[in-house]
Motif scaffolding. Structure first.
Motif, PDB file in Angstrom:
ATOM      1  N   HIS A  87       1.073   4.251  -2.826  1.00 34.74           N
ATOM      2  CA  HIS A  87       0.711   5.614  -2.446  1.00 34.74           C
ATOM      3  C   HIS A  87       1.915   6.484  -2.077  1.00 34.74           C
ATOM      4  O   HIS A  87       1.748   7.532  -1.458  1.00 34.74           O
ATOM      5  N   SER A  88       3.105   6.069  -2.453  1.00 37.84           N
ATOM      6  CA  SER A  88       4.301   6.826  -2.057  1.00 37.84           C
ATOM      7  C   SER A  88       4.352   8.216  -2.686  1.00 37.84           C
ATOM      8  O   SER A  88       4.937   9.135  -2.114  1.00 37.84           O
ATOM      9  N   ALA A 105       7.323   4.545   6.799  1.00 41.12           N
ATOM     10  CA  ALA A 105       6.587   3.285   6.943  1.00 41.12           C
ATOM     11  C   ALA A 105       7.391   2.116   6.393  1.00 41.12           C
ATOM     12  O   ALA A 105       7.427   1.041   6.988  1.00 41.12           O
ATOM     13  N   GLN A 106       8.045   2.315   5.250  1.00 41.10           N
ATOM     14  CA  GLN A 106       8.841   1.236   4.667  1.00 41.10           C
ATOM     15  C   GLN A 106      10.015   0.871   5.568  1.00 41.10           C
ATOM     16  O   GLN A 106      10.341  -0.300   5.733  1.00 41.10           O
ATOM     17  N   TYR A 114       2.195  10.471  -0.306  1.00 39.61           N
ATOM     18  CA  TYR A 114       2.772  10.666   1.025  1.00 39.61           C
ATOM     19  C   TYR A 114       4.245  10.247   1.020  1.00 39.61           C
ATOM     20  O   TYR A 114       4.610   9.233   1.623  1.00 39.61           O
ATOM     21  N   TRP A 155       0.830  -1.194   0.000  1.00 40.46           N
ATOM     22  CA  TRP A 155       0.000   0.000   0.000  1.00 40.46           C
ATOM     23  C   TRP A 155       0.867   1.248   0.000  1.00 40.46           C
ATOM     24  O   TRP A 155       0.613   2.201  -0.723  1.00 40.46           O
ATOM     25  N   TRP A 156       1.913   1.249   0.825  1.00 35.86           N
ATOM     26  CA  TRP A 156       2.795   2.413   0.891  1.00 35.86           C
ATOM     27  C   TRP A 156       3.553   2.608  -0.410  1.00 35.86           C
ATOM     28  O   TRP A 156       3.828   3.730  -0.818  1.00 35.86           O
ATOM     29  N   ALA A 167       5.660   7.472   3.522  1.00 37.41           N
ATOM     30  CA  ALA A 167       5.923   6.197   2.846  1.00 37.41           C
ATOM     31  C   ALA A 167       7.325   5.700   3.166  1.00 37.41           C
ATOM     32  O   ALA A 167       7.526   4.518   3.453  1.00 37.41           O
TER      33      ALA A 167
END
Length: 77
Positions: free
Chosen positions: A7-8, A18-19, A11, A3-4, A15
């Protein structure tokens, strides 16, 4: 993580954070396997191996296992 990745662009900073955070393994099992491998290598009969020799042996073992795992895939593309 997927998802990240998708959608990187929306955001970028979140992103990346989160990664980094989500890529950390949730358990210490890989680390414990490395220490366990060291215990198998450094026995009372081989207690004078220096750190460089231990590291070399463990890297060779990992390389050898990787080669054996990839060997059946060699002819398939």
């Amino acid at each position: 993580l997927l998802w990240w990745k998708v959608h990187s662009a929306e955001y970028p900073n979140l992103a990346r954070m989160a990664q980094d955070y989500l890529a950390v393994p949730g358990s210490s099992a890989p680390c414990e396997r490395v220490f366990s491998g060291g215990v198998d290598l450094v026995t009372p009969n081989r207690n004078r191996l220096n750190g460089e020799s231990i590291q070399s042996c463990m890297l060779l073992k990992n390389w050898w296992q990787t080669v054996l795992l990839l060997e059946p895939l060699k002819g398939k593309k």
